[in-house]
Motif scaffolding. Sequence first.
Motif, PDB file in Angstrom:
ATOM      1  N   PRO A 231       0.931  -1.194  -0.220  1.00 54.10           N
ATOM      2  CA  PRO A 231      -0.157   0.151  -0.113  1.00 54.10           C
ATOM      3  C   PRO A 231       0.810   1.290   0.071  1.00 54.10           C
ATOM      4  O   PRO A 231       0.415   2.444  -0.621  1.00 54.10           O
ATOM      5  N   HIS A 232       1.866   1.514   0.744  1.00 52.58           N
ATOM      6  CA  HIS A 232       2.810   2.486   0.754  1.00 52.58           C
ATOM      7  C   HIS A 232       3.693   2.653  -0.421  1.00 52.58           C
ATOM      8  O   HIS A 232       4.340   3.700  -0.561  1.00 52.58           O
ATOM      9  N   GLY A 233       3.395   1.760  -1.503  1.00 50.53           N
ATOM     10  CA  GLY A 233       4.278   1.803  -2.539  1.00 50.53           C
ATOM     11  C   GLY A 233       3.553   2.252  -3.716  1.00 50.53           C
ATOM     12  O   GLY A 233       4.206   2.499  -4.708  1.00 50.53           O
ATOM     13  N   PHE A 234       2.257   2.377  -3.671  1.00 53.68           N
ATOM     14  CA  PHE A 234       1.279   2.602  -4.696  1.00 53.68           C
ATOM     15  C   PHE A 234       1.676   4.037  -5.274  1.00 53.68           C
ATOM     16  O   PHE A 234       1.891   4.501  -6.560  1.00 53.68           O
ATOM     17  N   LEU A 235       1.415   5.192  -4.249  1.00 51.66           N
ATOM     18  CA  LEU A 235       1.609   6.340  -4.786  1.00 51.66           C
ATOM     19  C   LEU A 235       2.719   6.898  -5.339  1.00 51.66           C
ATOM     20  O   LEU A 235       3.049   7.534  -6.172  1.00 51.66           O
ATOM     21  N   PRO A 236       3.968   6.499  -4.628  1.00 55.29           N
ATOM     22  CA  PRO A 236       5.259   6.760  -5.217  1.00 55.29           C
ATOM     23  C   PRO A 236       5.342   6.055  -6.613  1.00 55.29           C
ATOM     24  O   PRO A 236       6.075   6.713  -7.499  1.00 55.29           O
ATOM     25  N   ALA A 237       4.849   5.078  -6.730  1.00 53.56           N
ATOM     26  CA  ALA A 237       4.921   4.133  -8.353  1.00 53.56           C
ATOM     27  C   ALA A 237       4.129   5.262  -9.199  1.00 53.56           C
ATOM     28  O   ALA A 237       4.606   5.424 -10.230  1.00 53.56           O
ATOM     29  N   ALA A 238       2.950   5.644  -8.890  1.00 52.48           N
ATOM     30  CA  ALA A 238       1.990   6.278  -9.707  1.00 52.48           C
ATOM     31  C   ALA A 238       2.683   7.827  -9.792  1.00 52.48           C
ATOM     32  O   ALA A 238       2.653   8.241 -11.036  1.00 52.48           O
ATOM     33  N   ASN A 239       3.372   8.499  -8.875  1.00 51.04           N
ATOM     34  CA  ASN A 239       3.953   9.788  -9.416  1.00 51.04           C
ATOM     35  C   ASN A 239       5.306   9.377 -10.259  1.00 51.04           C
ATOM     36  O   ASN A 239       5.385  10.614 -11.229  1.00 51.04           O
ATOM     37  N   PHE A 251      -0.123  16.650 -13.769  1.00 51.27           N
ATOM     38  CA  PHE A 251      -0.193  16.666 -12.449  1.00 51.27           C
ATOM     39  C   PHE A 251      -1.711  15.941 -12.190  1.00 51.27           C
ATOM     40  O   PHE A 251      -2.526  16.103 -13.042  1.00 51.27           O
ATOM     41  N   ALA A 252      -1.647  15.399 -11.035  1.00 48.66           N
ATOM     42  CA  ALA A 252      -3.208  14.809 -10.714  1.00 48.66           C
ATOM     43  C   ALA A 252      -2.962  14.756  -9.090  1.00 48.66           C
ATOM     44  O   ALA A 252      -2.119  14.738  -8.447  1.00 48.66           O
ATOM     45  N   THR A 253      -4.352  14.805  -8.452  1.00 53.35           N
ATOM     46  CA  THR A 253      -4.663  14.445  -6.921  1.00 53.35           C
ATOM     47  C   THR A 253      -5.137  13.096  -6.747  1.00 53.35           C
ATOM     48  O   THR A 253      -5.905  12.528  -7.756  1.00 53.35           O
ATOM     49  N   TYR A 299       7.213  16.274  -8.523  1.00 54.21           N
ATOM     50  CA  TYR A 299       8.477  16.246  -8.440  1.00 54.21           C
ATOM     51  C   TYR A 299       8.987  14.939  -8.014  1.00 54.21           C
ATOM     52  O   TYR A 299       7.980  14.065  -7.356  1.00 54.21           O
ATOM     53  N   ASP A 300      10.126  14.258  -8.353  1.00 49.89           N
ATOM     54  CA  ASP A 300      10.412  12.909  -7.968  1.00 49.89           C
ATOM     55  C   ASP A 300      10.889  12.649  -6.427  1.00 49.89           C
ATOM     56  O   ASP A 300      11.302  13.680  -5.865  1.00 49.89           O
ATOM     57  N   GLY A 301      10.940  11.587  -6.038  1.00 48.73           N
ATOM     58  CA  GLY A 301      11.174  11.241  -4.530  1.00 48.73           C
ATOM     59  C   GLY A 301      10.128  11.903  -3.570  1.00 48.73           C
ATOM     60  O   GLY A 301      10.590  11.912  -2.510  1.00 48.73           O
ATOM     61  N   ALA A 302       8.977  12.115  -4.238  1.00 45.08           N
ATOM     62  CA  ALA A 302       7.874  12.599  -3.081  1.00 45.08           C
ATOM     63  C   ALA A 302       7.534  11.340  -2.069  1.00 45.08           C
ATOM     64  O   ALA A 302       7.521  10.095  -2.365  1.00 45.08           O
TER      65      ALA A 302
END
Length: 379
Positions: A231-239, A251-253, A299-302
């Motif tokens: 679960p904690h890896g989804f948003l970094p991968a989407a970013n 961009f997207a929210t 930006y990367d690394g969020a």
Amino acid sequence: MARRDALDAYVARWSRSARRARVALRRSGVDYFRGDGADWIALVGLLLTIPALTAATVWNAEWFSPTALVLPIVAGGLLLRPASLLSLYAVAAGALIVESYALGTTEAITVTPGTVLVVGACGFFGLVLAQFRARVGVPWRRGGTMLFDLRERIRVQSALPRLPAGWHREMALRPAGGQSFSGDFVVAARTHGGRTLEVVLTDVSGKGMDAGSRALLLSGAFGGLLGQLPPHGFLPAANAYLLRQDWDEGFATSIHLVLDLESGDYELLSAGHPPALQLHAAGGRWEEKAAEGPLLGVYDGAEFDAVKGALAPGDVLMLFTDGLVEASDRDIADGIDRLTGEADRYVTTGFEGAAWHLIEACAKDVNDDRALLLLQRRS
């Protein structure tokens, strides 16, 4: 690295599917992607129509006006490629000259400058339409069907999975301006043997048709990732995926819900998205559940921090996009107050059908995409 490899593998599968579709079109003898569609049958038929109309006009101009030439011209704009269409226009121009000399000035109906203007205007718009079809790469007969298929794909991908007894879920989405495409979408899946519900509600920059194509691409990519990563890896991968697209409006929210369907415990991770709202049935009050995180694709690394909570029997959790609570003439806090005030009406009667009615009550005429996801634990 593992997350990026998983996402790249998913996109590669989509690319292979697209290549197979193009190969199938070439084998069928029609490759509209390269502009090599075999339109000679339609061209010959329309070319034969023009002298027939010319002869009819010369024979009886009262029944067959010189402007009847717009009929094959309009049909050519729908059926022919630009190169073939120019040939049709040349023959139509010759037909106008023949009609002008044959009718002369003694007939009640003649070829006037207005006739030439009408035929020329139809030819211009037909050429614009043909060039657009050639650039898009689909025949006109398939264009509407393709858009319908894309809309249905987004709708199917946004469908929520069935939940076990004791849970109620609803999803309502209303595009801006009454259009069929929306920049808001949902992807959801039950993971960990069906015990966990994961839901991602995303709001792509832009609205309506402008954001619909990007929403389709992202919904497919996000749906492929959901449940394949922690679960904690989804948003970094989407970013990371959005950053690689290099879109002008990239961009997207997004808000990611991870809910344990047995205990009611959940985690929320947010990427610049409005907070979720939880109704505590015991006290009858609404609580904002706001997780911290930057917009996707900036930006990367969020990093995205989670907020935890739990749904007791009777509790309700609402996820929504900013179009539901924010407008040019009101602050988002006022919009949230209005949303919770309307939602209070369903506390005693139950939340069956509430999602759509809440959009109608709170943001019916807002010129923005609106989406609302509602989950209730009943027992």
